[in-house]
Motif scaffolding. Structure first.
Motif, short mmCIF file in Angstrom:
data_model
loop_
_atom_site.label_atom_id
_atom_site.label_comp_id
_atom_site.label_asym_id
_atom_site.label_seq_id
_atom_site.Cartn_x
_atom_site.Cartn_y
_atom_site.Cartn_z
N ALA A 70 0.84 -1.20 0.00
CA ALA A 70 0.00 0.00 0.00
C ALA A 70 0.87 1.25 0.00
CB ALA A 70 -0.91 0.00 1.23
N TYR A 71 1.99 1.13 0.68
CA TYR A 71 2.90 2.28 0.77
C TYR A 71 3.39 2.69 -0.61
CZ TYR A 71 7.47 4.51 1.47
OH TYR A 71 8.57 5.34 1.40
N LEU A 90 1.99 1.83 -3.44
CA LEU A 90 0.93 1.58 -4.41
C LEU A 90 1.03 2.53 -5.61
CD1 LEU A 90 -1.68 0.21 -5.24
CD2 LEU A 90 -2.92 1.95 -3.95
N MET A 91 1.16 3.82 -5.31
CA MET A 91 1.15 4.79 -6.40
C MET A 91 2.54 5.12 -6.89
SD MET A 91 -1.92 7.35 -5.42
CE MET A 91 -1.31 7.63 -3.78
N ARG A 92 3.49 4.29 -6.49
CA ARG A 92 4.84 4.55 -6.98
C ARG A 92 4.91 4.25 -8.47
NH1 ARG A 92 10.05 2.63 -3.66
NH2 ARG A 92 9.16 4.17 -2.26
N ARG A 144 2.45 4.68 -10.67
CA ARG A 144 1.90 5.89 -11.29
C ARG A 144 0.78 6.37 -10.38
NH1 ARG A 144 -0.05 1.45 -13.87
NH2 ARG A 144 -2.30 1.26 -14.18
N VAL A 145 0.58 7.63 -10.37
CA VAL A 145 -0.49 8.20 -9.55
C VAL A 145 -1.76 8.20 -10.39
CG1 VAL A 145 -1.25 10.18 -8.25
CG2 VAL A 145 1.17 9.60 -8.33
N THR A 146 -2.69 7.39 -9.98
CA THR A 146 -3.94 7.32 -10.74
C THR A 146 -5.11 7.63 -9.82
OG1 THR A 146 -4.24 5.00 -10.20
CG2 THR A 146 -2.97 5.51 -12.18
N SER A 196 -7.71 5.85 -9.39
CA SER A 196 -8.08 4.67 -8.61
C SER A 196 -7.11 4.47 -7.46
CB SER A 196 -8.07 3.44 -9.52
OG SER A 196 -6.79 3.29 -10.09
N GLY A 197 -5.84 4.75 -7.72
CA GLY A 197 -4.86 4.60 -6.66
C GLY A 197 -5.16 5.55 -5.50
N LEU A 198 -5.46 6.78 -5.86
CA LEU A 198 -5.78 7.77 -4.83
C LEU A 198 -7.01 7.33 -4.04
CD1 LEU A 198 -5.15 11.08 -6.79
CD2 LEU A 198 -3.90 10.27 -4.79
N PHE A 248 -8.26 4.40 -3.68
CA PHE A 248 -7.95 3.22 -2.87
C PHE A 248 -7.24 3.63 -1.58
CE2 PHE A 248 -5.18 -0.14 -1.47
CZ PHE A 248 -5.96 -1.27 -1.57
N THR A 249 -6.23 4.47 -1.74
CA THR A 249 -5.47 4.87 -0.55
C THR A 249 -6.36 5.64 0.42
OG1 THR A 249 -3.59 5.11 -2.06
CG2 THR A 249 -3.36 6.00 0.17
N LEU A 267 -8.70 3.28 2.13
CA LEU A 267 -7.91 2.43 3.04
C LEU A 267 -7.60 3.18 4.32
CD1 LEU A 267 -6.30 -0.16 3.48
CD2 LEU A 267 -4.37 0.93 2.36
N LEU A 268 -7.15 4.40 4.17
CA LEU A 268 -6.80 5.18 5.36
C LEU A 268 -8.04 5.44 6.22
CD1 LEU A 268 -4.22 7.69 3.84
CD2 LEU A 268 -3.79 5.81 5.42
#
Lengths: 1213, 226, 279
Positions: free
Chosen positions: B145-146, B148-150, B152-154, B156-158, B160-161, B164-165
Motif C-alpha cells: 500500500a505504501y 501503491l502509487m509509486r 503511477r499516480v492514478t 483509482s490509486g488515490l 484506494f489509498t 484504506l486510510l
C-alpha cells in the motif's frame, strides 16, 4: 453442441496462429522447430556462440557503452527488455510472420514464406535502380563507387588471404539472402503484415522514389546500425556535408548530387591506403564471428530470424538497392535524396516527429502497459546481482528496475555484442574492422569521403574512449567528456589535420563555396573546415525543439497501420539538411523497424544500438526519445499485437534520466523497506513494555445488548450439561493468532456449561491446531486443585475459582471429540453432511466416539470459526439448510464484512476477531464462579448454605444453581430469558451476604422504589453495621473496580481540573458513595476514609451487594439509581425487552434490567473469586492499536511521497 | 487425443454432469420431474459421484507427495543447479519424508507421548513459522500500500489509498468526537461500497462459473478434449 | 426420494425450479450465442483488459531474458467449488504456456491443491502438444506445495521458487488469500512482473495492490477469448455479458418497485399490479 469441437474453424483454435510453424520442413528437429517457431532458442544459441567473444570485449565495450547510456535518456527495458531490444527486430519478423499466419489458412502462408526464403537463396538479384529514372545519375555514380569498391575488395584479400575468402563467402551468402530479404519484404503485405507494408507491397519494388522512400520512412529503430555512418558523415561534416547540404538547399539539383558523389569518390583511395591493413585482421575476426554467429544459423535455417541476419548484413552490395536489406535501402534513399529533396524532407521529419510522438503519447501510455517499469523502477537490485559480474552500465539499467537480476546481463549484452561488432565496434571500440564494416557500405553508396571521415572519427573516438576508460570515471563524466571531446581542440586539430591533405584541399576547393552557407544554415560556429558531428548535432537539437504535431502522425502511423508519415514541417528541412549526409542513412531505417520483416533488424537491433540511436535522436530531436515499441515475440505471433502507443509509452515512461543517482535509486527502497519494517515492529512491541504507549480504549467489557455478539454469548450460555456442540475450526495457522483466543474462549464457555464440543474442519492443519488449542490451552488449564470431589466422584469446585471451573476433568472421547479431517472442501462438507453419523462414528484417530449423531439437529449448537468469508459461505450453504439451529460464527476481522450478510437467516450470533474475543473473555472472567457441573444430571451441593431468612425464596436460590427452567416460580415473566444466566452472580454472592448480619434486616425490608432523580446528586451514605453503605437508607454497598490496566487519579472534585488527591491501582476495588449529576464522575471513599472523585468511565461498578441472597431484596435498587452509577461504557440498556412483559410488582421490573444491563457487573476478586486473566490481554490490544497507527502513518507517508514524485515526474516530462 | 476420444470424453462429461446436477437439484417437490429423476435414482447416482470425487481428491494427495519428492530430488541432484536451490529442495524433501514417517509411526503406536511428536512438530515448527510469516504478510501488505502509487499516480490509486486510510483510522479505538465521525464513515464504507463491490465481484465470478460450467457440459471447454 | 439431509430436501421447490431454469437457460444461451458468434465473429470486439494486453509482452520479456514464466493456481483445485476456477485458470495457464514454451527456460506451475496437479500437468502437455513437442514437456515443472486455505507455507514456497528459479514473470491466478502479498512482495523485490487475481475477495484486493496488472473477478475466465482467439471462448464472454445484463435487470426491477413504494407509499406497487393485471 459437439460439432462445436468437431468443426473447429480455423479461427477457433489458438493453435491456428502457430499451425504454420508445424509446417516447417521435417528435417527440423522438434526442439529446433520449437526454437525457430518463435526464433528464440536460435537467438539464445547464437548468443552462446558469441558469448566468449562478448566476454572478451565486454570489458572494453563497457568502457564506451556507458557513454552512450549515460548520454542518452533512452528507454531501459525491464527484465528482458534489454534482451527484448535485441530481439525487437526479430520480433517484428515474428510479427510479420505471425500476422502472416493469423488471418488466413496458416499452412498456406508459411510454406510461402519458406518458399520465399528458398527463392531468395536462388533468385537473381533484382536491380530496380535502373528503372528509377530520377536515380539514373546517382546509380551511375554508385556504379563508379562500386568499381572502386571492387578494387578495394580486391585489395583486402590480397592483404589477407585466409580471411578474405570467408568474408567474400559471407558476402555471397549475404547477397543471396539479401534477395531473400527482398522477397520477404515484398511478401509481407500479402501475408497481412502491417498496412503500410501492404501499401508498400502494392507498389512494385521498382516504384517511384517516393514509394520506396515511403517504405523507408516508417522504420526508425533500425537507424541504430547506421550510427557509425552518420557519425562518419556528420563528423567530417565540412567536406562530406557540403555537397549534401547543397542537395538540401531549396535549389537543389541532381548535378550537385553528382558533384557530391563524385567528390566523395576521390577520398577513397587514400583512406584505403591508410586504414585497410590495420582493419583487416579485426575485420576477419568480425566476419568470422559474424559467420559463426549468424550466417551459420542462417545456413541451418533452423530459425527464421537467422536467414534474416545475413540480409541485414550485406552493406557491400552496390547493385540492387531495393533488393538489399536496409543498407541497400539507404543506397536507394541516397539516390532518391539526390533526386528529390521532398522525400528527404519527409523522411527527415519522421525522426523528430517520431520522437516528439512519444511525448504526445505519454499521457495515454502512462495508463496502460508495463506499469512494471515504474513498479520496478524503485525496486533495488538483488544483493547477489553484483556477484553476477554485471557491468556497471547494466547494473545501472537494473537500478532503474528495468533489468532483472542477472540474466539481462547475458541477454541484453549478448544480444548487443554481435551487432556491436558488426556495426558499432567502430564507434564503440574504435576498432578498425568495424570501421571497415561500417564504412564499406558508406563508401559504396555515399561519397567515399565519408569512409575516410568515419575512419577519422573512429580513430578519434578510440582516443577519446581510451582516454575515458583510462580515467574510468563516473559514467556521466564519461558521457560529458565524450561529447565535449568531440569539440575538443585535439579533435578539431585531428580532423583539420586530416583535411589538410592535398586532395582534401582540392576537394575543399571545389565545394568550399557551399560550406559557409551550409554551416551558417545550421549555425555551427566553427571554421568552414573544422566541424564536429557533435557540434552539428547539438545545433540541430537546438533547432529542432518544438516539433510536436507528430503525435497525430504517429497515431495515424499506428491506427492506419503505420501509414506514411505526414509531410514535412517547415523548419524540419533546414534542420535536417545539416545532417543530410549522415542522418538519412542512419535514421531512415529506424522507422522501418515496426512491422518490417525483422530479417534485417535482427542484425542491427540491440540494446546498445538502441541506446546510440536514442542518443542521436535525443540530440537531433526534441527533449523526448523515440518510442521503441517493446514488441515481444509473443505479441507478434498473435493477431492482437499490442497497441504501439502503449508500447511506445512504456518505453517512454521507462526512459530513465541516467545520472549518478544510481546509488540513491538503489539504496532508497532498501532504506524505506527497512524503516517501515522497523516502525511496524516497534509500534507493535513497545506497548508491551512501555506503559506510556498504551493508548486507546480497551474493548468494552460487555457486548451491546441485542448485538450479534451478545446473541452468540447467550446461545453458548444457554447450553445445557451434556449438550453436544459442533465446532468447525475452519482456520489455518495464518489467522491462528487472531482466532485462537476466540476458539479458546468459546471452548471454555462450552465446557463451563457442561456441554461437549465436537471439533471438525475441512482444513487439516486447522483441525490439528484446534486440537492443540483445546488440549493445551483449555483442558490443561483446568485447575482441579481448587475443589474437592463429592461422593459421586465428581469434582466439586468451590465457588470463586474464576474461569477454570468445568466441574470435572475433561477427557478426549468423553467430554470432547476430534472428528476426522473433512477432505474435498465444499463437496467434502456436503458429503460429510450426507452421513454425518457415520463420519462421526470414529474420531481422527479411528477410535469410536459413541456419539449418537444422526443429523445436524442433534447438535445443540453449531459454531463455525472461520478465517475466510468463503468458509462461512460454505457452511451457510451446505450445512445451515440441513439444521433447524442457525449457525454461530466467529470470523477474523478481515472476513467479517463478507460474512456479515449470513447473519441474517442461516446464522445467528457472530463474533469478530480479537476484539470480540477480548470482550467475551472478559465477561467469562468477570462471571462469578459457577457451581460444579458434573455431567448433565448431578446437582452439586453448594456450601455455604443459604441463610434461614432466605427460606421464603429458597426455591429461587436453589433453582438458580440449576438450569434456568426451574427458576420459573419466582421470576414469572422474565425467567425464560437469558437474564437468568447473568443473574447467577447475584445468587453466588451468598458467601458475602450470609456473613452480613444486615442480611436478615434487609430481608424484611419493604421495597420502595426510589428513583435516582429523587436522590440528591451526592449523598452521604450512612454506614450500617457490617460496614456496608446504606444508599438512601437501603443498606446497599456499592463497590467498583478500576477498569483500566493503569492507575487512575482520584480528584477532589468531579472534573479533570480537580486536584489529584490520590491514585487507585489498576483493578483495585473501591467503595462508591456518590455520583455527580450526569453520572460521569463517581464519588468514592478511599481506605483512609478520604473521599474523592473518579471518572466513571474508569470504574466498573459492581452489582450492589444486598443484604440477602434472595433477589427480591435487590429490587430495592432503583434501576435508574443503579444505572446512573454505571459508567456509560458499561451500561447497556436492555430494559426494552423486559418492560414488554408484565411484572408481578413494580419493583420487579427495574432490577433485572440493571443486572442484565451489565453482565460485567458481577463479583470480582474483591468478592473472593480468583479470576484467571488472559496473559498480555491488554498489552496485545494496545500493541494492535499502536501498530494500526503506524500502518496509517506509513501508508499516508507513502501516498504523499508518491504523489509528489508523480507530479515531479510529470512535470519533468 | 483422437476425435473419437474427444467425443467420448465430452459425452461422458455431459452425461455425468447433467445427472449429477439434476440429482442434486431436483427434490421431491417438483411433481413429475421429481418422479422421473427419482425413478432413475439420479440423487443416489449423484451422491455416488460426489463420494467418488471426494475419494479421488483424497488420493491426489498421494500423487502430490510423489510429485513433491520427485521434483525436489531432481532439483537436489540435477546438474547445474545453484547450491541454494539444492539446499532448499533437500530440506523440503527430508522434512516432508520425515513428517510422513513420524505420522505413520505414531499411528502405528510405535511413537507415543503427550503431546504427540507430530503435535510438537506442528506447534513448534509450523505454527511458529507461519506466525512469523503472518507478520510478514502485514508488512508486505503495508509496503504494497505504501508504494501503491509509486508506479503511477492514478485516480483509482488515490481513491484506494483514501478509503484504506479512512477504514484503518475508523478502526482506531479512540472515542473522540472526530474519531466517532470517522467510525461512522468507516461503517458506511464497509457496509455499502465495500460490500457492494465485493459482492459485485463475487456475482461476476458466479456468473462466469455458471457459464464455464455450461461450456464444460456442452463440450466447448477444450481442457479434456485434446 | 431425497432424504432430509440434502440440499434439494431443504430448498423449496421454487428455488429448485429457478436453479434448473437458470442453468439450462445458460446452456441454451451458450449454445446459441456460440454458433452465432462463430458466424459473426467480427461483430464482437472484446473490451481491452490491460492485463491481457500486457501478458504477451511480459512473457516475451521473460523468455528473451531466459527466465521461466511462473504460473500458480494457488489453492484452487478440482472437485471443490473452485473446480471451474481451476479450469478457467488452466486455460490461462495453457495460453501462457503456449507462449512460454518457446523459451529455453520451461514454465513453472505451482499448485497448492494436489487435485490441481494433474490439471497442471495436463495443461503443460497440451501446451507442448500444441507446439508439436509434447515429447519434451517438462512435467516436473508442475509442482505441488501442500497448501490449504490461506496457507502461508504455500506462499513461502512460491517465494522460494521465485528466487531459486529466477522467475521472469508471474501469473498468479486461482485461489489466493492475503498471503498473496508475500508472493507479490518477493516478486517486486526481484523486478519480476506480476499479473494476479483471486476468486477470493481478500486475495483479489491484495492482487490489485501487488500486481502490475490485476485481473478483476471473472476476467480470468475470459483468458481463452483474449489470448486464444477462439470464437467459442468469445462466445463464452458474450454469454457472460448477456447473463450479467439479465442479472442487473433482475436486481433493478425489485429495487425500482421498492423505491417507488417507499416514495409513493405503496401506490406504485399497486399501480404496477393493476397494470400487470395481478391479483
Amino acid at each position: 453442441m459437439t460439432d462445436d469441437f468437431d468443426k473447429r474453424p480455423p479461427d477457433e483454435e489458438p493453435e491456428d496462429d502457430f499451425d504454420w510453424l508445424k509446417d516447417v520442413p521435417d528435417d527440423d528437429s522438434s526442439s529446433s522447430r520449437s526454437g525457430d517457431n518463435l526464433g528464440f532458442t536460435g537467438e539464445l544459441s547464437w548468443r552462446q556462440d558469441v558469448e566468449d567473444a562478448f566476454d572478451d570485449q565486454l570489458n572494453e565495450a563497457n568502457a564506451d557503452t556507458p557513454d552512450w547510456q549515460q548520454t542518452d535518456n533512452q528507454p531501459k527495458g525491464q527484465p528482458g527488455k534489454s534482451g527484448n531490444l535485441g530481439f525487437t527486430g526479430e520480433l517484428d519478423w515474428l510479427r510479420a510472420s505471425g500476422e502472416e499466419a493469423a488471418p488466413e489458412a496458416n499452412d498456406t502462408d508459411v510454406p510461402d514464406w519458406l518458399a520465399r526464403m528458398d527463392l531468395a537463396q536462388s533468385s537473381p538479384p533484382l536491380d530496380e535502380t535502373p528503372d528509377d529514372g530520377t536515380d539514373v545519375d546517382d546509380s551511375m555514380a554508385w556504379l563508379q563507387q562500386d568499381d572502386e569498391f571492387d578494387a578495394e575488395d580486391e585489395l583486402e584479400p590480397a592483404t589477407l588471404e585466409d580471411d578474405a575468402p570467408d568474408w567474400m563467402q559471407d558476402l555471397g551468402g549475404l547477397r543471396a539472402s539479401d534477395e531473400g530479404e527482398l522477397q520477404t519484404s515484398n511478401a509481407l503485405p500479402d501475408t497481412g503484415a502491417l498496412d503500410w507494408l501492404q501499401e508498400y507491397a502494392a507498389e512494385p519494388a521498382t516504384d517511384e522514389p517516393e514509394e520506396v522512400d515511403e517504405f523507408e520512412l516508417p522504420p526508425e529503430p533500425t537507424a541504430e546500425n547506421d550510427v557509425p555512418d552518420w557519425m562518419a558523415g556528420a563528423y567530417d561534416s565540412t567536406p562530406a556535408a557540403e555537397p549534401t547540404s547543397s542537395l538540401f538547399t531549396d535549389d537543389l539539383d541532381s548535378e550537385s548530387v553528382e558533384g557530391t558523389t563524385g567528390t566523395g569518390e576521390l577520398d577513397l583511395p587514400p583512406w584505403l591506403m591508410e586504414d585497410t591493413p590495420a582493419e583487416l585482421p579485426n575485420e576477419n575476426d568480425l566476419f568470422g564471428e559474424f559467420d559463426t554467429g549468424m550466417l551459420r544459423e542462417a545456413a541451418e535455417s533452423e530459425y527464421p530470424p537467422a536467414p534474416a541476419i545475413p540480409e541485414a548484413a550485406p552493406p557491400e552490395e552496390p547493385e540492387e538497392p531495393v533488393v538489399k536489406g536496409r543498407i541497400t535501402d539507404w543506397l536507394e534513399r541516397e539516390s532518391e535524396i539526390a533526386s528529390s529533396k521532398i522525400e528527404q524532407d519527409d523522411f527527415l521529419n519522421t525522426l523528430p516527429e517520431f520522437t516528439s510522438q512519444s511525448t504526445g503519447e505519454f499521457p495515454v501510455t502512462g495508463e496502460l502497459p508495463p506499469t512494471s517499469n515504474e513498479w520496478f523502477d524503485e525496486s533495488e537490485p538483488e544483493p547477489f546481482d553484483a556477484a553476477d559480474g554485471v557491468p556497471d552500465w547494466l547494473t545501472e539499467l537494473q537500478d532503474q528496475g528495468d533489468i532483472t537480476v542477472d540474466e539481462p546481463v547475458q541477454a541484453g549484452s549478448a544480444y548487443d555484442m554481435p551487432d556491436d561488432d558488426d556495426l558499432f565496434a567502430g564507434l564503440d571500440l574504435g576498432d578498425a574492422p568495424p570501421v571497415e564494416q561500417a564504412a564499406a557500405p558508406a563508401g559504396e553508396f555515399f561519397n567515399t569521403g565519408e569512409l575516410r571521415n568515419i575512419d577519422d572519427i573512429l580513430s578519434s573516438y578510440k582516443d577519446i574512449e581510451t582516454g575515458v576508460s583510462d580515467r574510468t570515471g563516473n559514467l556521466v563524466n564519461q558521457a560529458d567528456f565524450d561529447m565535449d571531446s568531440l569539440l575538443s581542440d585535439d579533435e578539431l586539430d585531428k580532423i583539420s589535420s586530416l583535411r589538410q591533405s592535398d586532395e582534401r584541399r582540392a576537394e575543399m576547393g571545389d565545394i568550399s563555396p557551399d560550406a559557409p552557407d551550409w554551416l551558417s544554415d545550421i549555425g555551427v560556429s566553427v571554421g568552414s573546415d573544422d566541424v564536429s558531428a557533435a557540434a552539428i548535432v547539438r545545433k540541430q537539437a537546438q533547432n529542432e525543439r518544438g516539433l510536436d504535431e507528430l503525435s497525430d502522425q504517429l497515431q495515424a502511423l499506428h491506427q492506419a497501420g503505420l501509414d506514411l508519415p505526414a509531410p514535412v514541417t517547415n523548419d524540419a528541412p533546414d534542420n535536417m539538411k545539416a545532417l543530410l549526409i549522415g542522418v538519412p542513412e542512419i535514421l531512415s531505417p529506424a522507422p522501418m523497424r515496426i512491422g518490417k520483416p525483422a530479417l534485417a533488424e535482427d542484425l542491427v537491433l540491440s540494446a546498445s544500438h538502441r541506446e546510440k540511436v536514442n542518443l542521436l535522436q535525443s540530440l537531433i530531436a526534441t527533449d523526448d526519445q523515440t518510442k521503441e515499441p517493446q514488441l515481444s515475440a509473443i505479441d507478434v505471433t498473435l493477431d492482437d499485437s499490442p497497441d504501439l502507443d502503449d508500447l511506445a509509452g512504456t518505453s517512454t515512461r521507462a526512459i530513465p534520466v541516467i545520472t549518478s543517482t544510481r546509488k540513491k535509486r538503489g539504496a532508497l527502497p532498501k532504506i524505506d523497506r527497512l524503516l517501515i519494517a522497523v516502525v511496524l515492529a516497534v509500534a507493535v512491541i513497545l506497548p508491551f513494555v512501555v506503559r506510556g504507549l498504551r493508548i486507546g480504549q480497551l474493548p468494552p467489557l460487555s457486548f451491546a445488548a441485542g448485538s450479534a455478539q451478545q446473541v452468540a454469548f447467550d446461545r453458548v450460555a444457554n447450553l445445557q450439561p451434556g449438550d453436544t456442540v459442533l465446532i468447525a475450526a475452519e482456520y489455518g495457522l495464518t489467522d491462528a493468532a487472531e482466532l485462537d483466543t476466540t476458539l479458546d474462549t468459546l471452548l471454555r464457555h462450552i465446557f463451563s456449561r457442561g456441554a461437549r464440543p465436537v471439533i471438525v474442519s475441512t482444513n487439516a492443519i486447522g483441525l490439528l491446531h484446534a486440537k492443540n488449542v483445546l488440549e493445551r490451552g483449555v483442558v490443561s488449564g483446568l485447575d482441579v486443585k481448587d475443589g474437592g470431589t463429592d461422593s459421586t466422584g465428581n469434582i466439586v469446585v468451590s465457588p470463586g475459582l474464576g474461569i477454570n471451573r468445568f466441574g470435572r476433568i475433561i477427557t478426549l472421547g468423553k467430554d470432547y471429540f476430534i472428528a476426522p479431517f473433512i477432505a474435498g472442501d465444499t463437496v467434502g462438507l456436503r458429503d460429510f453432511s450426507q452421513n454425518i453419523g457415520g463420519r462421526l462414528a470414529t474420531d481422527y484417530n479411528g477410535k469410536p466416539t459413541n456419539l449418537q449423531i444422526t443429523s445436524y439437529n442433534d447438535f445443540a449448537l453449531i459454531a463455525v470459526i472461520a478465517e475466510r468469508s468463503d468458509d462461512v459461505r460454505r457452511w451457510a450453504e451446505q450445512v445451515a439448510p440441513l439444521t433447524s439451529n442457525p449457525l454461530l460464527i466467529a470470523v477474523s476481522a478481515a472476513a467479517a464484512p463478507m460474512a456479515e450478510p449470513y447473519t441474517v437467516g442461516s446464522v445467528n450470533g457472530m463474533l469478530v476477531g480479537y476484539k470480540d474475543a477480548y470482550t467475551y473473555r472478559a465477561i467469562l472472567e468477570a462471571q462469578a464462579p459457577l457451581a460444579p457441573i458434573a455431567g448433565s444430571t448431578n446437582i452439586p451441593t453448594v456450601v455455604p448454605t443459604k441463610p434461614p431468612t432466605a427460606t421464603a425464596v429458597t426455591p429461587t436460590a436453589t433453582v438458580t444453581l440449576t438450569p434456568s427452567i426451574t427458576y420459573t416460580p419466582s421470576a414469572t415473566p422474565t425467567i425464560t430469558r437469558t437474564p437468568t444466566i447473568t443473574r447467577t452472580p447475584t445468587i453466588t454472592l451468598t458467601p458475602t451476604v450470609t456473613n452480613t448480619p444486615t442480611a436478615t434486616a434487609t430481608a424484611t425490608f419493604t421495597p420502595t422504589n426510589i428513583r435516582a432523580s429523587d436522590l440528591p446528586p451526592t449523598w452521604t451514605p450512612t454506614t450500617l453495621p457490617g460496614g456496608s453503605s446504606d444508599i438512601g437508607g437501603q443498606g446497599l454497598l456499592i463497590t467498583g473496580v478500576v477498569n483500566v490496566s493503569d492507575a487512575v487519579n482520584v480528584r477532589d472534585n468531579p472534573s479533570r481540573s480537580g486536584k489529584v488527591i490520590a491514585s487507585l491501582p489498576a483493578r483495585s476495588t473501591v467503595q462508591i458513595i456518590g455520583r455527580n449529576e450526569d453520572g460521569t464522575w463517581l464519588q468514592i471513599k478511599l481506605e483512609d476514609e478520604r473521599e474523592g472523585w473518579v471518572s466513571a468511565s474508569l470504574i466498573r461498578i459492581n452489582e450492589p451487594g444486598t443484604g440477602t441472597p434472595t433477589t427480591p431484596v435487590a429490587y430495592n435498587v432503583d434501576e435508574n439509581a443503579h444505572v446512573s452509577l454505571l459508567s456509560d461504557s458499561n451500561y447497556q440498556p436492555i430494559a426494552v425487552n423486559l418492560q414488554a412483559s408484565p411484572s408481578p410488582s413494580p419493583t420487579l421490573t427495574p432490577f433485572i434490567p440493571a443486572t442484565l444491563a451489565a453482565p460485567a457487573a458481577a463479583p470480582l476478586p474483591a468478592q473472593g473469586a480468583s479470576i484467571k486473566t488472559t496473559p498480555y490481554r491488554d498489552q496485545r490490544w494496545y500493541g494492535m492499536t499502536l501498530g494500526l497507527l503506524a500502518v496509517i502513518g506509513v501508508i499516508t507517508l507513502g501516498a504523499i511521497i508518491n504523489i509528489v514524485r508523480g507530479l515531479f515526474r510529470r512535470g519533468r516530462k | 487425443m483422437t476425435r473419437l476420444g474427444s467425443a467420448l470424453a465430452t459425452a461422458i462429461v455431459i452425461v455425468v454432469g447433467i445427472i449429477t446436477f439434476l440429482g442434486l437439484v431436483v427434490g421431491s417437490s417438483l411433481g413429475g420431474l421429481s418422479t422421473v429423476i427419482n425413478a432413475f435414482a439420479f440423487p443416489t447416482i449423484a451422491n455416488a459421484f460426489l463420494q467418488l470425487t471426494v475419494i479421488t481428491v483424497a488420493i491426489t494427495v498421494l500423487i502430490g507427495i510423489v510429485n513433491l519428492v520427485i521434483v525436489h530430488l531432481g532439483r537436489v541432484f540435477g546438474r547445474g543447479k545453484p547450491v541454494s536451490q539444492r539446499i532448499n529442495s533437500l530440506v523440503l524433501v527430508v522434512s516432508a519424508i520425515g513428517v510422513i514417517v513420524l505420522g505413520v509411526l505414531e499411528r502405528a503406536g510405535v511413537l507415543t507421548g503427550s503431546p504427540s511428536p507430530t503435535t510438537v512438530l506442528l506447534e513448534g515448527v509450523q505454527v511458529s513459522i507461519e506466525s512469523a510469516l503472518a507478520g510478514l504478510v502485514l508488512f508486505a501488505l503495508v509496503y504494497g500500500a505504501y508504494r501503491l502509487m509509486r508506479r503511477r499516480v492514478t485516480g483509482s490509486g488515490l481513491l484506494f489509498t483514501l478509503v484504506l486510510l479512512l477504514i484503518l483510522t475508523g478502526a482506531l479505538p479512540f472515542s473522540t468526537p472526530a474519531m466517532r465521525t470517522v467510525g461512522i464513515v468507516r461503517d458506511w464504507l464497509m457496509a455499502v461500497p465495500v460490500s457492494a463491490g465485493a459482492r459485485g465481484i463475487l456475482l461476476g465470478i458466479a456468473l462466469a462459473v455458471t457459464v464455464a460450467g455450461a461450456r464444460v457440459l456442452i463440450g466447448q471447454d477444450r481442457s479434456y478434449r485434446d | 426420494m431425497q432424504s432430509i439431509g440434502t440440499w434439494a430436501g431443504n430448498v423449496d421447490s421454487t428455488t429448485q425450479l429457478l436453479t434448473i431454469v437458470i442453468f439450462f437457460l445458460t446452456l441454451v444461451i451458450t449454445i446459441i450465442v456460440t454458433q452465432f458468434v462463430r458466424r459473426r465473429r467480427s461483430l464482437y470486439t472484446l473490451r481491452e483488459i490491460a492485463a491481457f494486453q500486457r501478458l504477451p509482452s511480459m512473457i516475451g520479456e521473460a523468455i528473451e531474458s531466459n527466465h521461466p514464466v511462473h504460473v500458480s493456481l494457488g489453492n484452487a483445485g478440482l472437485g471443490g467449488e473452485s473446480t471451474l476456477v481451476s479450469l478457467a485458470n488452466a486455460e490461462l495457464m495453457y495460453q501462457v504456456t503456449r507462449r512460454a514454451v518457446i523459451g529455453t527456460a520451461a514454465p513453472i506451475f505451482t499448485v497448492g491443491n494436489s487435485s490441481a496437479l494433474s490439471l497442471a500437468q495436463d495443461t503443460l502437455r497440451r501446451a507442448y502438444a500444441s507446439r508439436g513437442i509434447v515429447s519434451s514437456a517438462p512435467y516436473s515443472s508442475a509442482r505441488w506445495y501442500p497448501g490449504g486455505g490461506h496457507s502461508l507455507a504455500f506462499a513461502a514456497a512460491l517465494t522460494a521458487t521465485l528466487v531459486d528459479d529466477k522467475v521472469g514473470a508471474n501469473i498468479l491466478g486461482g485461489s489466493f488469500g492475503t498471503e498473496l502479498a508475500l508472493v507479490g512482495y518477493a516478486a517486486s523485490r526481484r523486478n519480476q512482473s506480476i499479473i494476479a487475481t483471486s476468486d477470493q475477495v481478500e486475495g483479489q484486493a491484495v492482487a490489485w495492490v501487488i500486481s502490475d496488472e490485476a485481473l478483476i473477478g471473472e476476467e480470468v475466465f475470459t483468458a481463452g477469448a483474449y489470448l486464444g482467439e477462439s470464437s467459442s471462448q468469445v462466445a463464452g464472454v458474450v454469454v457472460q455479458d448477456a447473463l450479467r445484463l439479465l442479472l442487473i435487470i433482475a436486481i433493478l426491477i425489485p429495487t425500482v418497485i421498492a423505491l417507488g413504494d417507499t416514495f409513493l407509499s405503496g401506490r406504485f406497487g399497486a399501480a404496477l399490479q393493476r397494470l400487470l393485471g395481478g391479483g
